[in-house]
Scaffold this active site. Sequence first.
Site, mmCIF file in Angstrom:
data_model
loop_
_atom_site.group_PDB
_atom_site.id
_atom_site.type_symbol
_atom_site.label_atom_id
_atom_site.label_comp_id
_atom_site.label_asym_id
_atom_site.label_seq_id
_atom_site.Cartn_x
_atom_site.Cartn_y
_atom_site.Cartn_z
ATOM 1 N N GLU A 1 0.857 -1.177 0.000
ATOM 2 C CA GLU A 1 0.000 0.000 0.000
ATOM 3 C C GLU A 1 0.895 1.229 0.000
ATOM 4 O OE1 GLU A 1 -3.157 -0.002 2.899
ATOM 5 O OE2 GLU A 1 -3.510 -2.129 2.515
ATOM 6 N N CYS B 1 -2.024 -6.925 5.722
ATOM 7 C CA CYS B 1 -1.356 -8.176 5.328
ATOM 8 C C CYS B 1 -0.563 -8.854 6.438
ATOM 9 C CB CYS B 1 -0.443 -7.911 4.145
ATOM 10 S SG CYS B 1 -1.349 -7.690 2.625
ATOM 11 N N PHE C 1 13.562 -3.309 5.590
ATOM 12 C CA PHE C 1 12.699 -3.957 6.586
ATOM 13 C C PHE C 1 13.433 -4.251 7.883
ATOM 14 C CE2 PHE C 1 8.384 -4.607 5.177
ATOM 15 C CZ PHE C 1 8.486 -3.954 3.958
ATOM 16 N N LEU C 2 14.321 -3.325 8.231
ATOM 17 C CA LEU C 2 15.018 -3.423 9.514
ATOM 18 C C LEU C 2 14.804 -2.123 10.276
ATOM 19 C CD1 LEU C 2 18.474 -5.146 8.882
ATOM 20 C CD2 LEU C 2 16.518 -6.037 10.150
ATOM 21 N N ARG D 1 -6.108 -0.107 9.056
ATOM 22 C CA ARG D 1 -6.309 -1.483 9.530
ATOM 23 C C ARG D 1 -5.089 -1.944 10.331
ATOM 24 N NH1 ARG D 1 -8.183 -4.365 4.099
ATOM 25 N NH2 ARG D 1 -6.952 -2.668 3.234
ATOM 26 N N GLY E 1 10.530 0.212 15.459
ATOM 27 C CA GLY E 1 9.504 1.213 15.737
ATOM 28 C C GLY E 1 8.307 0.626 16.438
HETATM 29 C C1 UDX Z 1 2.910 -5.820 2.674
HETATM 30 C C2 UDX Z 1 3.981 -6.454 1.777
HETATM 31 O O1 UDX Z 1 5.143 -5.626 1.770
HETATM 32 C C3 UDX Z 1 3.442 -6.663 0.388
HETATM 33 O O2 UDX Z 1 4.445 -7.290 -0.413
HETATM 34 C C4 UDX Z 1 2.237 -7.566 0.531
HETATM 35 O O3 UDX Z 1 1.734 -7.998 -0.656
HETATM 36 C C5 UDX Z 1 1.161 -6.871 1.380
HETATM 37 O O4 UDX Z 1 1.735 -6.620 2.654
HETATM 38 P P1 UDX Z 1 1.923 -3.410 3.135
HETATM 39 O O5 UDX Z 1 1.089 -4.052 4.186
HETATM 40 O O6 UDX Z 1 1.267 -2.453 2.210
HETATM 41 O O7 UDX Z 1 2.602 -4.521 2.200
HETATM 42 O O8 UDX Z 1 3.079 -2.597 3.861
HETATM 43 P P2 UDX Z 1 4.653 -2.694 4.135
HETATM 44 O O9 UDX Z 1 5.328 -1.556 3.511
HETATM 45 O O10 UDX Z 1 5.182 -4.022 3.812
HETATM 46 O O11 UDX Z 1 4.676 -2.461 5.717
HETATM 47 C C6 UDX Z 1 3.960 -3.301 6.611
HETATM 48 C C7 UDX Z 1 4.098 -2.817 8.024
HETATM 49 O O12 UDX Z 1 5.418 -3.046 8.528
HETATM 50 C C8 UDX Z 1 3.818 -1.338 8.241
HETATM 51 O O13 UDX Z 1 3.050 -1.190 9.414
HETATM 52 C C9 UDX Z 1 5.190 -0.722 8.434
HETATM 53 O O14 UDX Z 1 5.156 0.428 9.247
HETATM 54 C C10 UDX Z 1 5.927 -1.862 9.117
HETATM 55 N N1 UDX Z 1 7.373 -1.833 8.907
HETATM 56 C C11 UDX Z 1 7.889 -2.026 7.653
HETATM 57 C C12 UDX Z 1 8.242 -1.656 9.987
HETATM 58 O O15 UDX Z 1 7.799 -1.475 11.130
HETATM 59 N N2 UDX Z 1 9.590 -1.688 9.769
HETATM 60 C C13 UDX Z 1 10.126 -1.887 8.546
HETATM 61 O O16 UDX Z 1 11.355 -1.919 8.430
HETATM 62 C C14 UDX Z 1 9.245 -2.045 7.440
#
Ligand code: UDX
Length: 444
Positions: free
Chosen positions: A165, A270, A259-260, A337, A263
């Site tokens: 998203e 998802c 993704f590290l 959500r 927070g």
């Molecule tokens: C995710 C997947 O990335 C995507 O490939 C899948 O198809 C649907 O789910 P999305 O839910 O839109 O996408 O968001 P994403 O950017 O992946 O972040 C998910 C959550 O993890 C967010 O709440 C974000 O704040 C958190 N996050 C992400 C962290 O806390 N730390 C990070 O390093 C990365």
Amino acid sequence: MFYESIREASMKIAVIGTGYVGLVTAAGLADLGHDVTGADKDGDKIKKISWGDVPIYEPNLEELLKANQKRGNLTFSYDLNKTIQACDVIFVCVGTPQHEDGSADMSQIEEVSRMIAENLNKYKLVVEKSTVPVKTSAWIKRIISLYKKSDKEFDIASNPEFLREGSAVSDFLNPDRIIIGVETERAKEILVKIYQKFQDRILITNIDTAELIKHASNSFLALKISYINLISNICEKTDADVELVAKGMGFDPRIGGRFLKAGLGYGGSCFPKDIKALTKIGEEMGVNMDLLKEADQVNAGRVKVFLEKVKKALWILKDKKIAVLGLAFKPETDDIREAASIRIVQELIKEGSILRLYDPKAMDNMKEIFPEEHYRLSYSNSPYQAIEDANALLIVTEWDEFRRLDLRKVKKVMANPIIVDGRNIFEPADVREIGFEYYSIGRK
Ligand code: UDX
């Protein structure tokens, strides 16, 4: 030349379901040159979308929808029967919400499968795109076989989406992979043609593998986030700085730096759902899934860690004016959500704080859960309005707008210069130099 080859491969495609995934998929497939009908049983929603009123905020989606509607290769319909009959390929993008026990509610998938069975007037390829448990395709196949009235053939395929998203449109138009799970050569050929523009990124597997790739990817990313959050807890007890720990780890290509980000943990439609669903699927098969359960527990604890910081700063929360900046589960979306903001606001309401909330896009959605008239909270028109006279400022979503705040001005208008930053958007030394008391995640 290239355009001609796309035209040749043009397919009549139905995309059933017009949520985040369905709308982006419909617009994206139309943009690849196919003849697409987006369909949904919700007639009001379809009417609105046809008029150009897009029900969700997703960067560039409105433009992509309009451009393809104008070109004539994207239409919308609430007549599912007619749409299914007219199309050769049907992408199923309906919702699979979560039951209390973590399993996915598959009733909408079943409903669509029965409808496809009843309208099987010629060969059709049914492509499952919603995130579903392994073996769902086998169920779709069984339902269509049980209910079909004609002797026409059909195939099933799995083509999971990996759209994030906030960047779903660019993810669709520049995918890093296209996973195609099929059981026949015919289905394979059709999907390879549909995605021929991305032929260098296609991985063809059997259906179980394709379904599992989606769940395994999302759960792995959730695991990665919980891992760095766990490390951030250790950082807070030592002199280590989680931002630099993550940076240092990320130089190793086997780990990678993305993704590290420590927070408030993962939210959204998802990760929380997928990690619970994979846990349930594994357990049902007799596999010990404690690894994923622990990761989800770490995530559930993030709001508590954050609120302890708020208490450390303010001691008593009752009657304190608190500005909450950021409500969406992540920036560039209006989606709340499973957002950390919901639990944070809930807890602060319980404590008796007076809240001022601000988000560039998600306030309307939040108002449905927390209407102003029922709670001691109000929604602000700008971050500056939210922080006026506040005893503390909380950063809950890392919108760029907050990074650009004029902190000297912020300090002037707040009652107490206190920032509790759940997303580490500021440099501690910079904010402290201005005169703030600053609390962040995993660093001093
Ligand atoms: C995710 C997947 O990335 C995507 O490939 C899948 O198809 C649907 O789910 P999305 O839910 O839109 O996408 O968001 P994403 O950017 O992946 O972040 C998910 C959550 O993890 C967010 O709440 C974000 O704040 C958190 N996050 C992400 C962290 O806390 N730390 C990070 O390093 C990365």
